[in-house]
Design a protein around this motif. Structure first.
Motif, short mmCIF file in Angstrom:
data_model
loop_
_atom_site.label_atom_id
_atom_site.label_comp_id
_atom_site.label_asym_id
_atom_site.label_seq_id
_atom_site.Cartn_x
_atom_site.Cartn_y
_atom_site.Cartn_z
N LEU A 1 0.83 -1.20 0.00
CA LEU A 1 0.00 0.00 0.00
C LEU A 1 0.87 1.25 0.00
O LEU A 1 1.81 1.38 0.80
CB LEU A 1 -0.91 0.00 1.23
N GLU B 1 0.26 5.41 0.08
CA GLU B 1 -0.70 6.50 0.19
C GLU B 1 -0.12 7.64 1.01
O GLU B 1 0.83 7.46 1.77
CB GLU B 1 -2.00 6.01 0.83
N GLU C 1 -5.54 9.91 -3.19
CA GLU C 1 -5.06 8.83 -4.06
C GLU C 1 -4.56 7.64 -3.25
O GLU C 1 -3.89 7.79 -2.23
CB GLU C 1 -3.94 9.34 -4.97
N ILE C 2 -4.87 6.44 -3.73
CA ILE C 2 -4.43 5.20 -3.11
C ILE C 2 -3.80 4.32 -4.18
O ILE C 2 -4.36 4.17 -5.27
CB ILE C 2 -5.61 4.44 -2.44
N LYS C 3 -2.65 3.73 -3.87
CA LYS C 3 -1.95 2.86 -4.81
C LYS C 3 -1.62 1.53 -4.16
O LYS C 3 -1.24 1.46 -3.01
CB LYS C 3 -0.66 3.51 -5.31
N LYS D 1 -4.56 1.78 -9.02
CA LYS D 1 -4.73 3.16 -8.56
C LYS D 1 -6.22 3.49 -8.44
O LYS D 1 -6.99 3.22 -9.36
CB LYS D 1 -4.07 4.14 -9.53
N TYR E 1 -9.14 6.15 -5.75
CA TYR E 1 -9.23 7.33 -4.89
C TYR E 1 -10.26 7.11 -3.78
O TYR E 1 -11.18 6.29 -3.91
CB TYR E 1 -9.61 8.57 -5.70
N ALA E 2 -10.06 7.86 -2.70
CA ALA E 2 -11.03 7.84 -1.61
C ALA E 2 -12.39 8.27 -2.14
O ALA E 2 -12.49 9.16 -2.98
CB ALA E 2 -10.59 8.79 -0.48
N SER F 1 -11.30 0.02 1.51
CA SER F 1 -10.22 0.97 1.76
C SER F 1 -10.54 2.35 1.19
O SER F 1 -10.13 3.36 1.76
CB SER F 1 -8.91 0.44 1.17
N LYS G 1 -10.55 5.39 3.69
CA LYS G 1 -9.69 6.55 3.44
C LYS G 1 -10.50 7.84 3.44
O LYS G 1 -10.09 8.86 4.02
CB LYS G 1 -9.00 6.37 2.08
#
Length: 295
Positions: A81, A83, A89-91, A104, A106-107, A233, A237
């Motif tokens: 993870l 971030e 943005e979450i990767k 990839k 996003y919240a 997630s 987030k």
């Protein structure tokens, strides 16, 4: 772990606050009626706002539970993870047989459609023909979470899948291939890439090709369990960002309130009298100017 995450994903609407905004649907703006009660004269606006924000913060912290199952999933799946606490943005990244897999997204906030939250005064919204067509084609029309899957080889060639998920179900929207996948992703929204052919819509592909891509993603670890993790997630987030925003707002309002209470002596109102005018009963002082009445 998978069962816990799926149950959480299916119940996520019950653990998030109500928002009248839906993804992939027209935005609805809330209107507020300003009250004319006497309380507005007794309580300062900053104090009232602080009470509301504090109440909302207390409610959010007491109702929402952290996504603990996510850590177990990451250890089991091999995804890492990446971030930033202040970014949406979450990767997720993973190395597999000489390929780099990057996911990839996003919240995101989801509307609460529970019966308790619905306004009985509003007429029931009828399903449109477009909604029916999307459901028939297997495309989630509402409350879908968008994410991309990038598969990069050592020579920088690769594939990019644009996907959506709803209730842990995976939907592939498009597949793009590039000999320089990093450059392709970087310039995704530029005029050059917008004019580049990226292949047909996924639903227009032959069913065998669709099944082949779905199996390919499954072998890379894009499973139902991963989709459940993405949904949970993304909501987790967004909740963290919202709570942090409430904390910042509370600190800001508190700061304003304290600054209003602690005014400097130069800001305090006062009356100015000249010493001569104060000694003479027959004189009148107006803003420091003395006028003597003639007897």
């Amino acid at each position: 772990i998978e069962k816990k995450m799926m149950i959480r994903a299916l119940r996520h609407i019950s653990c998030v606050r109500f928002h009248p905004i839906k993804l992939l649907s027209p935005i609805i703006y809330r209107s507020f009626t300003l009250s004319k009660g006497s309380h507005s004269q007794k309580i300062k606006p900053e104090e009232r706002l602080l009470r509301v924000v504090s109440s909302e913060l207390e409610f959010e912290e007491s109702k929402f539970t952290p996504f603990k199952e996510g850590e177990e999933f990451l250890q089991e799946s091999g995804f890492v993870l990446k971030e930033n606490e202040e970014s949406t943005e979450i990767k997720l990244t993973k190395e597999l047989e000489g390929k780099t897999i990057e996911i990839k997204y996003y919240a995101q906030e989801i509307e609460d459609n529970s019966e308790e939250k619905k306004d009985k005064s509003e007429p029931a919204k009828q399903e449109t023909a477009g909604d029916k067509k999307e459901e028939e084609n297997g495309i989630p029309s509402k409350e879908a979470i968008r994410f991309s899957v990038i598969v990069k080889h050592k020579d920088n060639s690769g594939l990019m899948f644009q996907c959506t998920s709803k209730n842990t179900e995976l939907f592939i929207e498009s597949v793009a291939q590039s000999n320089s996948i990093e450059e392709f992703v970087k310039n995704l929204d530029t005029e050059i890439e917008l004019s580049t052919y990226k292949g047909p819509e996924f639903l227009h592909l032959d069913s065998k090709i669709q099944e082949g891509f779905a199996e390919y993603l499954s072998q890379l670890g894009i499973t139902k369990k991963l989709v459940a993790y993405i949904e949970c997630s993304a909501l987790d987030k967004e909740q963290k960002l919202y709570v942090n925003w409430l904390y910042d707002l509370k600190d800001f309002v508190t700061q304003i309130q304290h600054s209003d209470c602690k005014m400097s002596p130069s800001q305090l109102p006062c009356l100015l009298y000249t010493s001569d005018a104060a000694d003479e009963r027959s004189s009148v002082d107006l803003g420091g100017c003395r006028f003597i009445k003639k007897k």
